[in-house]
Each structure stands twice: as structure tokens, then as C-alpha cells.
Design an enzyme around this catalytic site. Structure first.
Site, PDB file in Angstrom:
ATOM      1  N   SER A 280      86.809  72.637 -13.240  1.00  0.00           N
ATOM      2  CA  SER A 280      87.819  71.694 -12.760  1.00  0.00           C
ATOM      3  C   SER A 280      88.200  70.689 -13.854  1.00  0.00           C
ATOM      4  CB  SER A 280      87.294  70.955 -11.530  1.00  0.00           C
ATOM      5  OG  SER A 280      86.110  70.270 -11.873  1.00  0.00           O
TER       6      SER A 280
ATOM      7  N   GLU B 242      89.035  75.336 -20.190  1.00  0.00           N
ATOM      8  CA  GLU B 242      89.927  76.164 -19.365  1.00  0.00           C
ATOM      9  C   GLU B 242      89.864  75.585 -17.957  1.00  0.00           C
ATOM     10  OE1 GLU B 242      91.851  78.428 -20.478  1.00  0.00           O
ATOM     11  OE2 GLU B 242      91.017  78.735 -22.476  1.00  0.00           O
ATOM     12  N   LEU B 243      90.932  74.875 -17.572  1.00  0.00           N
ATOM     13  CA  LEU B 243      90.852  74.072 -16.343  1.00  0.00           C
ATOM     14  C   LEU B 243      91.852  74.547 -15.289  1.00  0.00           C
ATOM     15  CD1 LEU B 243      90.469  70.692 -18.287  1.00  0.00           C
ATOM     16  CD2 LEU B 243      88.675  72.252 -17.532  1.00  0.00           C
TER      17      LEU B 243
ATOM     18  N   CYS C 286      92.770  79.982 -10.926  1.00  0.00           N
ATOM     19  CA  CYS C 286      93.421  78.836 -11.580  1.00  0.00           C
ATOM     20  C   CYS C 286      94.925  79.050 -11.786  1.00  0.00           C
ATOM     21  CB  CYS C 286      92.729  78.543 -12.901  1.00  0.00           C
ATOM     22  SG  CYS C 286      92.530  80.005 -13.907  1.00  0.00           S
TER      23      CYS C 286
ATOM     24  N   GLU D 166      95.977  70.561  -7.517  1.00  0.00           N
ATOM     25  CA  GLU D 166      95.670  71.998  -7.491  1.00  0.00           C
ATOM     26  C   GLU D 166      95.160  72.332  -6.091  1.00  0.00           C
ATOM     27  OE1 GLU D 166      92.174  73.160  -9.765  1.00  0.00           O
ATOM     28  OE2 GLU D 166      93.067  75.125 -10.130  1.00  0.00           O
TER      29      GLU D 166
HETATM   30  P1  NAP Z   1      83.637  72.790 -11.167  1.00  0.00           P
HETATM   31  O1  NAP Z   1      83.142  72.111  -9.954  1.00  0.00           O
HETATM   32  O2  NAP Z   1      84.238  71.967 -12.240  1.00  0.00           O
HETATM   33  O3  NAP Z   1      82.370  73.576 -11.747  1.00  0.00           O
HETATM   34  C1  NAP Z   1      82.473  74.388 -12.883  1.00  0.00           C
HETATM   35  C2  NAP Z   1      81.120  74.426 -13.571  1.00  0.00           C
HETATM   36  O4  NAP Z   1      80.826  73.121 -14.087  1.00  0.00           O
HETATM   37  C3  NAP Z   1      79.972  74.769 -12.633  1.00  0.00           C
HETATM   38  O5  NAP Z   1      79.020  75.532 -13.341  1.00  0.00           O
HETATM   39  C4  NAP Z   1      79.415  73.402 -12.287  1.00  0.00           C
HETATM   40  O6  NAP Z   1      78.071  73.426 -11.897  1.00  0.00           O
HETATM   41  C5  NAP Z   1      79.558  72.720 -13.626  1.00  0.00           C
HETATM   42  N1  NAP Z   1      79.517  71.269 -13.595  1.00  0.00           N
HETATM   43  C6  NAP Z   1      79.917  70.434 -12.602  1.00  0.00           C
HETATM   44  N2  NAP Z   1      79.747  69.143 -13.005  1.00  0.00           N
HETATM   45  C7  NAP Z   1      79.225  69.184 -14.252  1.00  0.00           C
HETATM   46  C8  NAP Z   1      78.831  68.199 -15.204  1.00  0.00           C
HETATM   47  N3  NAP Z   1      78.938  66.891 -14.952  1.00  0.00           N
HETATM   48  N4  NAP Z   1      78.344  68.599 -16.390  1.00  0.00           N
HETATM   49  C9  NAP Z   1      78.247  69.920 -16.687  1.00  0.00           C
HETATM   50  N5  NAP Z   1      78.595  70.903 -15.831  1.00  0.00           N
HETATM   51  C10 NAP Z   1      79.080  70.533 -14.633  1.00  0.00           C
HETATM   52  O7  NAP Z   1      84.666  73.953 -10.824  1.00  0.00           O
HETATM   53  P2  NAP Z   1      84.556  75.095  -9.708  1.00  0.00           P
HETATM   54  O8  NAP Z   1      84.814  74.492  -8.373  1.00  0.00           O
HETATM   55  O9  NAP Z   1      83.323  75.912  -9.907  1.00  0.00           O
HETATM   56  O10 NAP Z   1      85.781  76.024 -10.128  1.00  0.00           O
HETATM   57  C11 NAP Z   1      87.078  75.763  -9.755  1.00  0.00           C
HETATM   58  C12 NAP Z   1      87.858  75.122 -10.870  1.00  0.00           C
HETATM   59  O11 NAP Z   1      87.800  75.922 -12.040  1.00  0.00           O
HETATM   60  C13 NAP Z   1      89.339  75.029 -10.521  1.00  0.00           C
HETATM   61  O12 NAP Z   1      89.847  73.797 -10.971  1.00  0.00           O
HETATM   62  C14 NAP Z   1      89.946  76.176 -11.306  1.00  0.00           C
HETATM   63  O13 NAP Z   1      91.306  76.036 -11.581  1.00  0.00           O
HETATM   64  C15 NAP Z   1      89.115  76.145 -12.539  1.00  0.00           C
HETATM   65  N6  NAP Z   1      89.201  77.436 -13.243  1.00  0.00           N
HETATM   66  C16 NAP Z   1      89.906  77.499 -14.414  1.00  0.00           C
HETATM   67  C17 NAP Z   1      90.042  78.724 -15.072  1.00  0.00           C
HETATM   68  C18 NAP Z   1      90.807  78.851 -16.363  1.00  0.00           C
HETATM   69  O14 NAP Z   1      90.601  79.830 -17.067  1.00  0.00           O
HETATM   70  N7  NAP Z   1      91.688  77.913 -16.704  1.00  0.00           N
HETATM   71  C19 NAP Z   1      89.467  79.861 -14.519  1.00  0.00           C
HETATM   72  C20 NAP Z   1      88.772  79.748 -13.324  1.00  0.00           C
HETATM   73  C21 NAP Z   1      88.623  78.526 -12.689  1.00  0.00           C
HETATM   74  P3  NAP Z   1      77.583  73.463 -10.361  1.00  0.00           P
HETATM   75  O15 NAP Z   1      78.034  74.758  -9.811  1.00  0.00           O
HETATM   76  O16 NAP Z   1      76.119  73.369 -10.515  1.00  0.00           O
HETATM   77  O17 NAP Z   1      78.207  72.278  -9.698  1.00  0.00           O
END
Ligand code: NAP
Length: 479
Positions: free
Chosen positions: A234, A253-254, A287, A381
Site C-alpha cells: 500500500s 510498487e504501490l 493494483c 484505491e
Molecule cells: P500492505 O498492508 O501495505 O502490506 C504489504 C506488505 O507490507 C505486507 O507484507 C505487510 O506485512 C508489510 N508491512 C505492513 N506494514 C509494514 C511496515 N511498517 N514495515 C514493513 N512492512 C510492512 O498491502 P496489502 O494490503 O498486503 O496489499 C494491497 C496493496 O498492495 C494495495 O495498495 C495494492 O495496490 C498494492 N499492490 C501493488 C502492486 C504493484 O505492483 N504496484 C501489486 C500488488 C499490490 P503484514 O502482512 O504482516 O501486515
């Protein structure tokens, strides 16, 4: 394939050893809450050890010749192919992804490793002209790319195999060890991939997969011994990590709120079909999911009814049914959040052309009209099965509305007009402009990433290899 979950927790690979103790992590199937797997959570000491060993191992892997790295990458791809069904069902069970898309993800994962092996054939040295100035006479320049160091990789829940592959394959390609934190919701596929990677000959010390808390993930991200941070997730987390690690090479990649413009000269039926799949497959949890659709006024009504028909024909429900396209959202809380966004938009004047309903984690598709750019369903989003639909009269204004977003990952335009295609390419503030397909189009070897809040840097194997390496010039003087 039934989910016969081994009750014994799966150990995680840390610094060349398998760890099977500590705090247990249970992974639940988002569809029915059943157990999808169990593993262990890494602690600070294990993370330190993984980083220390990766740093040491880098001295060896940086010297690996290309043919050896290619052989590992091809071996991984072969094993992914061989274990296709097992991996697909693992993805389906822990992420709730419909099985047809889980199978497609496995195929893409293998393609990502193959693309890295192929990229290596032409990645690297180039000559540099030095004698364009008198001071450079009788000199020759050679520019090579060298790995910066071990890679800290952090991945989200929604592509538990292929988004890991998009970090691991380029890292192996350039000879860099990886310490990986998978999402806590979906670590089981990453653990299965890790054993494939080990069997293919990549040293265990050069690939640790540590399920861990977000707090510990923060330590991994900012540890100075890991000079490269490759994060997918995210925007809030990604940008905060970049700020906390200002001296690193960081690739983010967000998220996004991808828009699609359907012009009057488009094949409307095809556009509707692709927008339906692009907006609602895997419940919109991609995403680059189609979120905002703009259709020209003269074809609006026709396109609207084609879109409603195409979306109504989607199969919703159990992800293990091969026909299912719209499965559950990752958690009940996420489904409730999306439902609340729909209600808030309706409350402020939006109208539902199609209104979904929620049953636990399953939210069926919604198409909203008369939304405004200030509403959450447009400006944030949605990451859910919700698409907004609005008319436009002027193509320029449509492009400006696409650009009126804090995000810029991918955008799509349906038109046959080359002038409009070039105008969209020049104007749209995104990482990629997709023509005559939905914004969800992606193949593994294309540069992929966003601008604005959607990201920083590029993935897409060769581009990720560039992010993980630095150029070094050799300037030689003939005596
Ligand atoms: P997220 O909550 O940001 O989590 C992503 C990863 O970051 C998870 O492994 C999470 O761990 C970890 N994380 C969370 N807080 C952290 C911190 N403070 N320090 C280090 N790591 C941390 O995202 P999500 O809900 O899994 O995925 C959805 C998001 O990803 C959406 O915004 C989507 O658009 C984006 N996305 C982007 C792409 C791209 O290529 N642009 C592709 C796919 C998804 P935990 O699981 O342990 O919380």
C-alpha cells in the site's frame, strides 16, 4: 484438489536453516475461514541472523557466472511448472483467489523466472566512447552493471507467488541474496517457492523467507546492511518506508485507481467485456484493477448496458469452482470497508447501475454512476469489486479527469484513432498506457511501475535488475 492441510507448521528458511519454533502463525482461507496452513513467525534474532548471513553470502553470489545464474532460474521455472496444481491450490486457499486466476498466476510466476534467465543474455556490459574529447584519445570505455548488495523484499497478499518472483528472479539474475517478508495473510506459497528455489541450487543462505510482524518488517526495510529495498504494497506503508531509508536504493510498487477511457470509435462490446473482467476479477484486488470508467456521451447508453450485461454475467462465489471470477475479499473487515464506501457514495448522490451485496467476505459487483472525484470510490484505491462509470464529451477533458488523481500506475484507452492514441500516450501521467485492453494488462518482461503516489522505480525483470545494480565504468588507456 481438496485442502488437506498438514497440521504440522511449515518451517521457514532462515540463513540456510529451517526454523520450526517460536510463535505459531495460522493462515485462514478467506472464503470459509478454514485453515490454509500454519507456519512460524520470525523474531528479531532470526532476522538479524538472516541479514548477517545474506551479507556474507553476497561475496560469493556476486561472483557467480551468468550460465550458473541462468541454470538456477530455469530450474526454478521448470519446478514451478511441475508443481502447478499444488501451487495454484495453495494460492487459492490462502488468498481466496479464484482457481482459474491462481493457475494463471502460477504460469506467470514460471514466466518471470524464465524472463530473468533470458534477460541475462543481453544484460550488462556496453562500450562507451571516450575519445570524443582530446583528453580521451587512445582510451576505451566499458560500462558494466554490478549488484548493489542483498535485497530486502516485502510483498503483499494479492499475488503470493508472482510478486515474490518479481523480486527474487531479478535478484538471482544479478547475483544478490534476498531476505523476504511475505504478507502474514499469505506466507504459505512463498514457503513452497523457497523450497523450489533451494532445490534448484540457489544457496539457502542467499534466500531467507521470514513470516514476521509489520514492526519487524520495518527493521528489515531500514537495516543498513540491506542496501536495496523492494517493496510492493500500500502507498501509506511504501512511502513511509522510503522516508525511513533515504540512503537506500528503493523500489516501490504501490496502489492505484486505474481509469479506462472508452471512445465512441471503440469496439464497445469488447471494451465492456474487458472492463468487466479488469474491474471485478479477484474481487478487484489488483493494483491495476479497472476502477474509473469514462465513456463518450454518444455511446454512453449503449456501452453502459453492455457493461452491466458483462458484469452481471460474471460468476461470483467459491474460489475453488473453476467458473468463479469474483471470489471473496481478503478479510471480512475489507469487505465491510468497501461496502461502507458504496453506502457513503450513494448517500452523497451517486446512483447504483448495479448494486452488489455482501455475504461475509464475498461482495458482489457494483457499478456506480454520478460519482464525483471527491468521493472515496473515485479518489482513493477501492481495491474491491466496485467500478465507477461517467460520461464525457471531450477526449481532452477525459484525459484530464484520468490525470486528476493522486495515483498513476496504468490507464487504458479504447479507440481506433492513432492521433488519440498518441495524445493519450503523451498526456496520461501513468507508468503505462494500454490501448484497446483494460488497465490490468501486464506481461512479465514489460517495464512496470507507477508515478505520483503509485510508486517509485520499475519492476518487470530487466528493469528490476537495473534497480538492483549500479553502473560502473572501466576507462582504459592504451600505453
Ligand atoms: P500492505 O498492508 O501495505 O502490506 C504489504 C506488505 O507490507 C505486507 O507484507 C505487510 O506485512 C508489510 N508491512 C505492513 N506494514 C509494514 C511496515 N511498517 N514495515 C514493513 N512492512 C510492512 O498491502 P496489502 O494490503 O498486503 O496489499 C494491497 C496493496 O498492495 C494495495 O495498495 C495494492 O495496490 C498494492 N499492490 C501493488 C502492486 C504493484 O505492483 N504496484 C501489486 C500488488 C499490490 P503484514 O502482512 O504482516 O501486515
Amino acid at each position: 484438489m481438496s485442502d488437506q492441510v498438514n497440521q504440522v507448521p511449515v518451517p521457514f528458511p532462515c540463513a540456510g536453516e529451517l526454523v520450526s519454533h517460536g510463535e505459531c502463525l495460522e493462515v485462514r482461507n478467506p472464503w470459509d475461514g478454514s485453515l490454509a496452513g500454519t507456519t512460524w513467525l520470525a523474531d528479531q534474532r532470526q532476522l538479524d541472523r538472516a541479514i548477517e548471513v545474506a551479507t556474507r553470502e553476497f561475496q560469493a553470489t556476486r561472483e557467480w557466472p551468468v550460465h550458473r545464474r541462468q541454470s538456477v532460474l530455469r530450474g526454478i521455472a521448470e519446478q514451478i511448472d511441475a508443481q502447478r496444481e499444488r501451487l495454484a491450490h495453495l494460492i487459492r486457499a490462502e488468498s481466496g483467489k479464484p482457481i482459474q486466476y491462481a493457475r494463471a498466476e502460477v504460469e506467470r510466476g514460471a514466466a518471470t523466472f524464465r524472463a530473468a534467465a533470458e534477460a541475462l543474455a543481453t544484460f550488462g556490459d556496453q562500450t562507451v566512447v571516450l575519445d570524443a574529447q582530446p583528453a580521451g584519445e587512445r582510451r576505451a570505455g566499458l560500462l558494466g552493471r554490478f549488484p548493489v548488495g542483498p535485497v530486502a523484499a516485502i510483498t503483499p497478499f494479492n499475488f503470493p507467488l508472482n510478486l515474490v518472483a518479481h523480486k527474487l528472479a531479478p535478484a538471482i539474475a544479478v547475483g544478490a541474496p534476498v531476505v523476504h517478508k511475505p504478507a502474514r495473510q499469505t506466507p504459505m506459497t512463498a514457503l513452497a517457492l523457497a523450497s523450489i528455489v533451494r532445490d534448484a541450487g540457489w544457496p539457502g543462505a542467499a534466500y531467507s523467507v521470514l513470516p514476521m510482524s509489520a514492526d519487524l518488517g520495518q527493521h528489515l526495510a531500514i537495516d543498513p546492511r540491506m542496501p536495496v529495498l523492494s517493496f510492493t504494497g500500500s502507498p501509506a506503508v511504501g512511502w513511509q518506508l522510503k522516508q525511513a531509508a533515504p540512503r537506500k536504493k528503493v523500489c516501490l510498487e504501490l496502489g492505484g485507481n486505474a481509469a479506462v477511457v472508452v471512445h465512441q470509435d471503440a469496439d464497445l462490446r469488447e471494451a465492456a467485456r474487458r472492463c468487466a473482467a479488469g474491474g471485478f476479477a479477484y474481487a478487484g484486488q489488483t493494483c491495476i484493477s479497472v476502477q474509473r470508467v469514462l465513456a463518450q456521451t454518444s455511446v454512453y447508453d449503449t456501452f453502459r448496458s453492455l457493461l452491466i450485461d458483462a458484469v452481471s454475467a460474471l460468476t461470483c462465489g467459491d474460489p475453488s469452482d473453476p467458473a468463479t471470477q469474483v471470489g471473496p475479499m481478503i478479510t471480512g473487515a475489507e469487505a465491510q470497508r468497501a461496502e461502507a464506501w458504496i453506502q457513503a457514495a450513494l448517500h452523497r448522490g451517486a446512483v447504483a447501475a448495479l448494486q452488489g451485496s455482501r455475504h461475509g467476505t464475498l461482495l458482489t459487483p457494483s457499478i456506480l454512476e454520478k460519482t464525483t472525484p471527491e468521493m472515496d470510490v473515485e479518489c482513493l484505491e477501492v481495491f474491491a469489486p466496485i467500478v465507477t462509470l461517467a460520461p464525457y464529451t471531450d477526449f481532452d477533458a477525459a484525459l484530464q479527469r484520468v490525470n486528476g488523481s493522486r495515483f498513476g500506475l496504468q490507464a487504458a484507452v479504447f479507440t481506433q484513432d492513432i492521433g488519440r492514441i498518441m495524445q493519450a500516450w503523451r498526456t496520461l501521467e501513468v507508468g503505462a498506457v494500454i490501448i484497446n485492453d483494460a488497465s490490468t494488462f501486464r506481461v512479465e518482461a514489460m517495464p512496470y511501475g507507477g508515478v505520483k503516489e503509485s510508486g517509485f522505480g520499475r519492476e518487470g525483470v530487466r528493469w528490476a535488475m537495473e534497480e538492483m545494480t549500479e553502473p560502473r565504468l572501466l576507462a582504459m588507456r592504451a600505453r
